[in-house]
Each structure stands twice: as C-alpha cells, then as structure tokens.
Design a protein around this motif. Structure first.
Motif, PDB file in Angstrom:
ATOM      1  N   VAL A  57      -8.992 -61.550  60.122  1.00  0.00           N
ATOM      2  CA  VAL A  57      -9.112 -62.896  60.694  1.00  0.00           C
ATOM      3  C   VAL A  57      -9.578 -62.772  62.137  1.00  0.00           C
ATOM      4  O   VAL A  57      -9.002 -62.008  62.921  1.00  0.00           O
ATOM      5  CB  VAL A  57      -7.771 -63.657  60.658  1.00  0.00           C
ATOM      6  CG1 VAL A  57      -7.898 -65.002  61.360  1.00  0.00           C
ATOM      7  CG2 VAL A  57      -7.312 -63.856  59.224  1.00  0.00           C
ATOM      8  N   VAL A  58     -10.614 -63.522  62.483  1.00  0.00           N
ATOM      9  CA  VAL A  58     -11.110 -63.574  63.862  1.00  0.00           C
ATOM     10  C   VAL A  58     -11.144 -65.032  64.309  1.00  0.00           C
ATOM     11  O   VAL A  58     -11.693 -65.887  63.613  1.00  0.00           O
ATOM     12  CB  VAL A  58     -12.519 -62.962  63.995  1.00  0.00           C
ATOM     13  CG1 VAL A  58     -13.054 -63.152  65.421  1.00  0.00           C
ATOM     14  CG2 VAL A  58     -12.493 -61.480  63.644  1.00  0.00           C
ATOM     15  N   ASP A  71      -4.703 -56.812  62.055  1.00  0.00           N
ATOM     16  CA  ASP A  71      -5.953 -57.318  61.480  1.00  0.00           C
ATOM     17  C   ASP A  71      -6.335 -58.695  62.031  1.00  0.00           C
ATOM     18  O   ASP A  71      -7.189 -59.377  61.461  1.00  0.00           O
ATOM     19  CB  ASP A  71      -5.826 -57.412  59.956  1.00  0.00           C
ATOM     20  CG  ASP A  71      -5.839 -56.043  59.292  1.00  0.00           C
ATOM     21  OD1 ASP A  71      -6.528 -55.137  59.810  1.00  0.00           O
ATOM     22  OD2 ASP A  71      -5.165 -55.876  58.264  1.00  0.00           O
ATOM     23  N   PHE A  72      -5.712 -59.093  63.126  1.00  0.00           N
ATOM     24  CA  PHE A  72      -5.948 -60.404  63.726  1.00  0.00           C
ATOM     25  C   PHE A  72      -6.561 -60.233  65.114  1.00  0.00           C
ATOM     26  O   PHE A  72      -6.031 -59.498  65.951  1.00  0.00           O
ATOM     27  CB  PHE A  72      -4.629 -61.168  63.838  1.00  0.00           C
ATOM     28  CG  PHE A  72      -4.718 -62.446  64.636  1.00  0.00           C
ATOM     29  CD1 PHE A  72      -5.431 -63.530  64.156  1.00  0.00           C
ATOM     30  CD2 PHE A  72      -4.079 -62.553  65.871  1.00  0.00           C
ATOM     31  CE1 PHE A  72      -5.517 -64.706  64.895  1.00  0.00           C
ATOM     32  CE2 PHE A  72      -4.147 -63.731  66.612  1.00  0.00           C
ATOM     33  CZ  PHE A  72      -4.873 -64.804  66.123  1.00  0.00           C
ATOM     34  N   THR A  73      -7.688 -60.913  65.349  1.00  0.00           N
ATOM     35  CA  THR A  73      -8.347 -60.893  66.659  1.00  0.00           C
ATOM     36  C   THR A  73      -8.494 -62.319  67.180  1.00  0.00           C
ATOM     37  O   THR A  73      -8.919 -63.218  66.443  1.00  0.00           O
ATOM     38  CB  THR A  73      -9.735 -60.237  66.574  1.00  0.00           C
ATOM     39  OG1 THR A  73      -9.585 -58.857  66.224  1.00  0.00           O
ATOM     40  CG2 THR A  73     -10.466 -60.324  67.906  1.00  0.00           C
ATOM     41  N   TYR A  74      -8.154 -62.491  68.454  1.00  0.00           N
ATOM     42  CA  TYR A  74      -8.159 -63.815  69.090  1.00  0.00           C
ATOM     43  C   TYR A  74      -8.990 -63.754  70.364  1.00  0.00           C
ATOM     44  O   TYR A  74      -8.694 -62.964  71.269  1.00  0.00           O
ATOM     45  CB  TYR A  74      -6.725 -64.225  69.417  1.00  0.00           C
ATOM     46  CG  TYR A  74      -6.583 -65.579  70.071  1.00  0.00           C
ATOM     47  CD1 TYR A  74      -6.543 -66.745  69.294  1.00  0.00           C
ATOM     48  CD2 TYR A  74      -6.449 -65.701  71.447  1.00  0.00           C
ATOM     49  CE1 TYR A  74      -6.391 -67.990  69.895  1.00  0.00           C
ATOM     50  CE2 TYR A  74      -6.293 -66.938  72.049  1.00  0.00           C
ATOM     51  CZ  TYR A  74      -6.266 -68.079  71.269  1.00  0.00           C
ATOM     52  OH  TYR A  74      -6.110 -69.317  71.864  1.00  0.00           O
ATOM     53  N   ILE A  75     -10.032 -64.595  70.430  1.00  0.00           N
ATOM     54  CA  ILE A  75     -10.922 -64.632  71.587  1.00  0.00           C
ATOM     55  C   ILE A  75     -11.144 -66.076  71.995  1.00  0.00           C
ATOM     56  O   ILE A  75     -11.539 -66.916  71.174  1.00  0.00           O
ATOM     57  CB  ILE A  75     -12.277 -63.964  71.273  1.00  0.00           C
ATOM     58  CG1 ILE A  75     -12.076 -62.471  70.998  1.00  0.00           C
ATOM     59  CG2 ILE A  75     -13.261 -64.165  72.420  1.00  0.00           C
ATOM     60  CD1 ILE A  75     -13.299 -61.791  70.461  1.00  0.00           C
ATOM     61  N   HIS A 103     -18.099 -60.065  60.888  1.00  0.00           N
ATOM     62  CA  HIS A 103     -17.860 -60.201  59.447  1.00  0.00           C
ATOM     63  C   HIS A 103     -16.390 -60.096  59.042  1.00  0.00           C
ATOM     64  O   HIS A 103     -16.018 -59.232  58.223  1.00  0.00           O
ATOM     65  CB  HIS A 103     -18.684 -59.163  58.701  1.00  0.00           C
ATOM     66  CG  HIS A 103     -18.918 -59.522  57.256  1.00  0.00           C
ATOM     67  ND1 HIS A 103     -19.571 -60.664  56.856  1.00  0.00           N
ATOM     68  CD2 HIS A 103     -18.543 -58.885  56.114  1.00  0.00           C
ATOM     69  CE1 HIS A 103     -19.599 -60.711  55.534  1.00  0.00           C
ATOM     70  NE2 HIS A 103     -18.990 -59.660  55.058  1.00  0.00           N
ATOM     71  N   PRO A 104     -15.528 -60.982  59.556  1.00  0.00           N
ATOM     72  CA  PRO A 104     -14.137 -60.994  59.087  1.00  0.00           C
ATOM     73  C   PRO A 104     -14.043 -61.667  57.719  1.00  0.00           C
ATOM     74  O   PRO A 104     -14.967 -62.344  57.269  1.00  0.00           O
ATOM     75  CB  PRO A 104     -13.428 -61.843  60.147  1.00  0.00           C
ATOM     76  CG  PRO A 104     -14.486 -62.825  60.569  1.00  0.00           C
ATOM     77  CD  PRO A 104     -15.787 -62.047  60.548  1.00  0.00           C
ATOM     78  N   THR A 105     -12.900 -61.503  57.062  1.00  0.00           N
ATOM     79  CA  THR A 105     -12.663 -62.225  55.817  1.00  0.00           C
ATOM     80  C   THR A 105     -12.573 -63.721  56.067  1.00  0.00           C
ATOM     81  O   THR A 105     -13.106 -64.527  55.302  1.00  0.00           O
ATOM     82  CB  THR A 105     -11.351 -61.730  55.169  1.00  0.00           C
ATOM     83  OG1 THR A 105     -11.404 -60.308  55.025  1.00  0.00           O
ATOM     84  CG2 THR A 105     -11.148 -62.375  53.807  1.00  0.00           C
ATOM     85  N   HIS A 106     -11.896 -64.085  57.174  1.00  0.00           N
ATOM     86  CA  HIS A 106     -11.770 -65.494  57.553  1.00  0.00           C
ATOM     87  C   HIS A 106     -12.030 -65.643  59.040  1.00  0.00           C
ATOM     88  O   HIS A 106     -11.608 -64.794  59.840  1.00  0.00           O
ATOM     89  CB  HIS A 106     -10.369 -66.031  57.231  1.00  0.00           C
ATOM     90  CG  HIS A 106     -10.014 -65.983  55.782  1.00  0.00           C
ATOM     91  ND1 HIS A 106     -10.541 -66.857  54.857  1.00  0.00           N
ATOM     92  CD2 HIS A 106      -9.192 -65.149  55.092  1.00  0.00           C
ATOM     93  CE1 HIS A 106     -10.061 -66.582  53.668  1.00  0.00           C
ATOM     94  NE2 HIS A 106      -9.241 -65.545  53.774  1.00  0.00           N
TER      95      HIS A 106
END
Length: 253
Positions: free
Chosen positions: A187-188, A164-168, A215-218
């Motif tokens: 989380v993004v 559930d974690f995305t890193y850009i 639209h992530p939670t955080h």
C-alpha cells in the motif's frame, strides 16, 4: 498492521472557510476533510504521522486511548499545530511522548512551542522526548521505520515506510533512489492536491504516474483540496487499484 486516515485534507481543510463551491457545499461525508494525518497501529504500538491543528478532534473521533510516538514529516503548521494536545497522553500513560523528526523540524518545534522546552515545569505542559532522524532506517518501540526523502518545492520532507505500508505527503518530487525504497510496498499513500499542476504538490496525474511507477497492490490519495473535485466523481476517474482516501477510512495489512 491497521492504518486509519485521521485527516486527508490540504492545509485549509475541506470545506474551505467562506467557499461556496460544489465540494465545499457537498453533503457527502467523504468531502469533509480535516488536516492530513494518519494513525498506524502495528505490533501493539500506536504511531501518529503528523499532529496538525485538528489533532484533538481526530483523537476523539477515533477514540484513541494510547499513543506511543509521533513522527513528523516536516514543520509546516498543518502538520504540527496540534502538538500541545499530546499532554492528554502524558497524563494517561505517565510517559514523555517520543517525537521523531529531522533536526530542522525539531528545532522549529522548540521555537514554536517554546513553553514545552523551558525549565519552569509549569503544570500541564506537554512532556516530550526529541529523537532526531536522518535519511536511514530508525527504530520506534521495536518497529523499523524507513524514511523516504521527498521534495516539497524546495523543502525536504520525509515520507515513511513501515513494513509494506508507505506514506508520503506534501511532495512534488521523489528521486529515483528514494523511489527504490517505496517499491515492494503493498500500500502506498501519496498526496494529490488538485488536477492542475502546483508548485509544491503532486497533481492528480502526477500522483497516479508515481503510483504506476512504484506499482503497489493498492494506492490511496491524500492531502486533497476542494479543487480536486467531489469524491464520488473523482473516484470514477481512477484506476481500479487506486482510491481517494477519506477521513476515518481504515484498512489492515
């Protein structure tokens, strides 16, 4: 999963050498930014995304004792220059360090760190395994990683989604197809260089618009330059679910 921001600064870091602006003179520890990198600990494994020139300092600060793989977003020096220091983990773990990146990036690493890839077996040279990736999910030590193709002006760069974690980082364009891979993340993290538009990075407003769309939670902002402003002031301008990342910040999912 635990995520730790190792560095949240742009290619020059913050403070910038020779600069006397309010951000660079700030005494707030959140305004001290090493070059951008993140540590992801999941299912007993530790992954690093990018090993920039501050890699050694970051490993010592966070007391990282084990590293299972390095993922590279792209070949720019502020994301790769610390590769030599993975030899400490070679020594500690008695393994060749797996490196995951686009073939273009791996080829660049072979050129810039040519001594690693010669047949001389010189003592102390880092030992690595090269794993080319493409724009499809791949496995790292049993962990599924989904690459997200973004554009850094004209340079293709990979972001990564792990659970559930995305890193850009280092992006100024993400196609609708790639945004679909991001949606559903809790989380993004995305780069926000400064408030003014930039040729190869999202500005603050562009980063916030992207987060609003997926639209992530955080949401967290990274790859921040001294031109964005002081941490405490910029934070007051952000939506409640979005924060500026800072070096050493960690959270769990």
């Amino acid at each position: 999963m635990k995520v730790t921001f190792l560095g949240t600064g742009t290619s020059q870091g913050v403070p910038v050498i020779g600069c006397e602006c309010e951000v660079c003179r700030s005494l707030d520890y959140r305004d001290k930014r090493l070059r951008v990198s993140v540590l992801v600990e999941v299912d007993g494994k530790s992954l690093i995304i990018d090993s920039g020139p501050d890699f050694r300092q970051q490993m010592l600060r966070e007391r990282v004792k084990r590293l299972d793989a390095v993922l590279f977003t792209h070949e720019h020096k502020d994301h790769t220059a610390g590769l030599d220091d993975i030899r400490a983990f070679n020594f500690l773990q008695h393994i060749d360090m797996p490196l995951y990146a686009d073939q273009r990036v791996l080829t660049q690493l072979q050129q810039e760190f040519s001594y690693i890839f010669t047949n001389s077996n010189y003592p102390g040279v880092p030992k690595v395994e090269l794993h080319p990736i493409q724009n499809e999910p791949f496995d790292v030590e049993g962990i599924t990683v989904t690459p997200i193709l973004v554009m850094h002006h004209r340079l293709p760069v990979y972001g990564f989604r792990i659970g559930d974690f995305t890193y850009i980082t280092d992006a100024n364009f993400i196609s609708d197809v790639e945004k679909e891979k991001i949606k559903g993340s809790k989380v993004v993290v995305v780069n926000a260089l400064r408030k003014e538009p930039h040729i190869s990075h999202f500005s603050l407003s562009e980063a916030l618009a992207m987060l609003e769309e997926v639209h992530p939670t955080h949401g967290y902002l990274t790859h921040i330059s001294h031109l964005l402003g002081q941490h405490r002031l910029v934070e007051q301008e952000l939506p409640a679910h979005v924060r500026l990342a800072y070096d050493g910040l960690s959270f769990t999912l």
